[in-house]
Design a protein around this motif. Structure first.
Motif, PDB file in Angstrom:
ATOM      1  N   GLY A 140      17.593   2.240 -14.027  1.00 15.81           N
ATOM      2  CA  GLY A 140      17.560   3.627 -14.480  1.00 15.81           C
ATOM      3  C   GLY A 140      18.713   4.045 -15.367  1.00 15.81           C
ATOM      4  N   LEU A 141      19.753   3.235 -15.464  1.00 14.85           N
ATOM      5  CA  LEU A 141      20.924   3.629 -16.253  1.00 14.85           C
ATOM      6  C   LEU A 141      20.568   3.741 -17.732  1.00 14.85           C
ATOM      7  N   ASP A 142      20.880   4.894 -18.326  1.00 19.78           N
ATOM      8  CA  ASP A 142      20.583   5.095 -19.746  1.00 19.78           C
ATOM      9  C   ASP A 142      21.750   5.728 -20.501  1.00 19.78           C
ATOM     10  N   ARG A 143      22.941   5.644 -19.921  1.00 16.78           N
ATOM     11  CA  ARG A 143      24.132   6.194 -20.569  1.00 16.78           C
ATOM     12  C   ARG A 143      25.308   5.248 -20.317  1.00 16.78           C
ATOM     13  N   PRO A 144      26.335   5.297 -21.141  1.00 15.36           N
ATOM     14  CA  PRO A 144      27.473   4.398 -20.941  1.00 15.36           C
ATOM     15  C   PRO A 144      28.174   4.661 -19.613  1.00 15.36           C
ATOM     16  N   PRO A 169      22.137  -6.224 -13.964  1.00 17.15           N
ATOM     17  CA  PRO A 169      23.597  -6.097 -13.977  1.00 17.15           C
ATOM     18  C   PRO A 169      23.994  -4.675 -14.371  1.00 17.15           C
ATOM     19  N   SER A 170      24.811  -4.030 -13.573  1.00 20.99           N
ATOM     20  CA  SER A 170      25.203  -2.651 -13.857  1.00 20.99           C
ATOM     21  C   SER A 170      25.846  -2.562 -15.237  1.00 20.99           C
ATOM     22  N   GLY A 171      25.344  -1.652 -16.051  1.00 21.35           N
ATOM     23  CA  GLY A 171      25.829  -1.496 -17.420  1.00 21.35           C
ATOM     24  C   GLY A 171      24.936  -2.129 -18.458  1.00 21.35           C
ATOM     25  N   LEU A 172      23.889  -2.842 -18.030  1.00 19.09           N
ATOM     26  CA  LEU A 172      22.950  -3.466 -18.966  1.00 19.09           C
ATOM     27  C   LEU A 172      21.770  -2.527 -19.189  1.00 19.09           C
ATOM     28  N   ASP A 173      21.478  -2.224 -20.450  1.00 16.85           N
ATOM     29  CA  ASP A 173      20.340  -1.371 -20.767  1.00 16.85           C
ATOM     30  C   ASP A 173      19.043  -2.115 -20.478  1.00 16.85           C
ATOM     31  N   ARG A 178      21.376  -4.102 -24.381  1.00  7.64           N
ATOM     32  CA  ARG A 178      22.711  -3.718 -24.843  1.00  7.64           C
ATOM     33  C   ARG A 178      23.614  -3.421 -23.659  1.00  7.64           C
ATOM     34  N   THR A 179      24.910  -3.569 -23.885  1.00  5.23           N
ATOM     35  CA  THR A 179      25.892  -3.185 -22.875  1.00  5.23           C
ATOM     36  C   THR A 179      26.211  -1.707 -23.037  1.00  5.23           C
ATOM     37  N   LEU A 180      26.065  -0.958 -21.965  1.00  2.38           N
ATOM     38  CA  LEU A 180      26.334   0.477 -21.972  1.00  2.38           C
ATOM     39  C   LEU A 180      27.773   0.719 -21.517  1.00  2.38           C
ATOM     40  N   GLY A 181      28.670   0.606 -22.444  1.00  2.69           N
ATOM     41  CA  GLY A 181      30.100   0.749 -22.142  1.00  2.69           C
ATOM     42  C   GLY A 181      30.677  -0.547 -21.624  1.00  2.69           C
ATOM     43  N   VAL A 182      30.516  -0.817 -20.342  1.00  6.70           N
ATOM     44  CA  VAL A 182      30.909  -2.083 -19.723  1.00  6.70           C
ATOM     45  C   VAL A 182      29.741  -2.542 -18.868  1.00  6.70           C
ATOM     46  N   ALA A 183      29.724  -3.827 -18.541  1.00  7.23           N
ATOM     47  CA  ALA A 183      28.621  -4.349 -17.734  1.00  7.23           C
ATOM     48  C   ALA A 183      29.114  -5.477 -16.858  1.00  7.23           C
TER      49      ALA A 183
END
Length: 523
Positions: A140-144, A169-173, A178-183
């Motif tokens: 569900g993560l869609d922001r950095p 992996p947390s931070g992976l779109d 793409r990496t959302l900030g860090v991953a």
């Protein structure tokens, strides 16, 4: 082939399972966490969780709930798990809250880490761990990721223990890779119910490590109610794409591929294309090239014929060369001059059969993708740099969303597009999208793409363009994987000709593998 889902499609899948099928979210979470624990213990704890010191880093959403289920099951298997809950405990989702209470109820250790808390205790615990479970964010993560949570991710990556990511992996779109900030950089990841787009990209594959799909207790066929964004190729698909030869087959009925490629100083490329075509089952192959190149090639080939393109009478010589042929591969090493452009444009406009377009035949039309509309059966095989030039973008733009880039080139050309790279994509004008399950670094060798073009050209003699491209991509990838496996997992040193030489055995075994399990993306 099996469905690959986007972020929104996975949300819809879960919602359908809960609202329509009446499977409670808690049941889905329990099944996901238990299945993830099975993978974790098998893959990273050698089948025995006893006394393993495991740090489970959880967020406050349902991904954190999956992590809480994992921690409870690890405790039941004799491990020593500690949950670190990152964020405001009062904002934990309802299903995750139930598992937080259950974990504490059975004696599990939970430590809370509200925003702004010192990270030294977590870093110390990570430094002593045998394994780190990442359950911070899921699909569900869609922001950095920023601020304290970004520091948590960095702390996990700094740990020497292997990392296991839950769902993504947390931070992976989940849609683009793409990496959302860090991953988080995981050694093994599990994803639930179906593969996700972002895991099947070069960046996503690098972060996720070995990926396993875990059942959550509802039929996978429910995906029919929400749709999928792509299809993941399976080795068993080769049995459907392969066309067995009739007992009375002869070389002409097996298909004749014309390879329009090569130029002085670049005579290896057409030979590799032809070798790929012949090893993939073409009965005949002819290299059509410039007179100087043809003279040089003739001293090197045995099974392949040559033909000369007369620059002064290009159209007449091409008409004679193309007569009675079944497929064309054009471009590798052909040059970028006016004569080469004239030949490619003429073949695109006049040839009514399948045509595989690669290398120079793509580069010469940078910024002019509409040229390929002239062919009704074109298969374009660009790498990221070539598709970037065609679309007027950068390679970084393409890698930021490979799925979108492939679809954009399809729309601009009307062609089947093969976007090469780790987890090669095949996109069709009828909106079908397929993804190769194999990402084999050994295939990063000179001439690899030339062999792929020949393979697709041979298969296009008998198969429609999309199916020929899919089968060619999968065979090419499996050849690299088999070569690597035979050499103890070697990831370099392959020669492109060796890819071609692996094909007959793969083709002969494809029928017997029809009932085999899906090929999983390697690390």
């Amino acid at each position: 082939m099996t469905p690959v889902l986007s972020r929104e499609q996975m949300r819809a899948f879960d919602k359908h399972a809960i609202d329509v099928c009446r499977v409670p979210g808690l049941v889905l979470m329990e099944n996901a966490g238990r299945g993830a624990t099975d993978v974790l213990v098998r893959e990273l704890l050698e089948g025995d969780a006893a006394n393993a010191r495991v740090i489970v880093v959880c967020g406050t959403g349902n991904n954190g709930g999956d992590g809480l289920v994992i921690a409870r099951h690890l405790l039941l298997r004799g491990a020593d798990p500690t949950v670190w809950l990152c964020g405001d405990a009062g904002k934990v989702s309802p299903d995750a809250r139930a598992n937080l209470d259950a974990g504490r109820g059975v004696g599990g250790e939970v430590r809370e880490l509200p925003a702004g808390s010192p990270l030294e205790p977590l870093k110390e615990a990570l430094g002593e761990a045998d394994l780190v479970v990442d359950a911070l964010f899921g699909t569900g993560l869609d922001r950095p990721i920023e601020g304290p949570l970004a520091d948590v991710v960095r702390a996990m990556n700094a740990a020497t223990a292997p990392r296991f990511s839950v769902d993504m992996p947390s931070g992976l779109d989940a849609d683009t890779g793409r990496t959302l900030g860090v991953a988080v950089e995981a050694r093994v990841s599990v994803t639930f119910a179906h593969h996700k787009l972002g895991l099947l990209t070069p960046g996503g594959a690098a972060l996720a490590g070995r990926v396993h799909v875990v059942d959550i207790g509802v039929p996978g066929t429910l995906v029919a109610h929400v749709g999928g964004s792509a299809q993941l190729m399976e080795r068993a698909d080769l049995a459907n794409w392969r066309t067995p030869r009739a007992p009375g087959a002869h070389k002409s009925s097996a298909g004749h591929v014309v390879v329009i490629a090569g130029s002085p100083g670049k005579i290896g490329a057409p030979q590799l294309v032809a070798r790929g075509a012949m090893r993939a089952g073409a009965g005949l192959a002819t290299i059509a090239t410039w007179p100087e190149a043809a003279s040089a090639i003739e001293g090197h080939v045995l099974e392949v014929m040559t033909a000369r393109i007369d620059p002064r009478k290009a159209t007449e010589s091409l008409d004679a060369i193309l007569a009675q042929k079944q497929a064309v591969v054009i471009g590798p090493g052909f040059g970028l001059g006016d004569d080469a452009r004239t030949v490619v444009e003429y073949v695109l406009a006049s040839w009514r059969g399948p045509i595989v377009v690669d290398a120079d035949a793509l580069t010469m039309f940078a910024g002019r993708p509409s040229v390929f509309m002239a062919s009704k059966k074109a298969i374009l095989t660009p790498h990221p740099g070539e598709i970037a030039r065609l679309l007027g973008k950068t390679s970084a733009d393409i890698e930021a969303d490979r799925f979108h880039a492939a679809r954009e080139l399809v729309a601009a050309t009307g062609a089947v597009v093969v976007l090469k790279g780790a987890h090669t994509l095949v996109a069709s004008p009828d909106a079908r999208m397929a993804v190769c399950p194999v990402a084999c670094p050994a295939l990063a060798t000179a001439g690899s793409g030339d062999v792929l073009g020949g393979i697709i050209g041979a298969l296009a003699c008998a198969l429609p363009a999309f199916e020929a491209a899919c089968a060619g991509v999968l065979l090419h990838a499996l050849a690299g994987e088999a070569w690597s496996r035979a050499r103890g997992g070697a990831d370099h040193g392959m020669l492109a000709s060796e890819i071609a030489d692996m094909l007959p055995q793969l083709l002969s075994s494809s029928a017997s593998s029809a009932s085999s399990a899906p090929t999983s993306p390697p690390a």
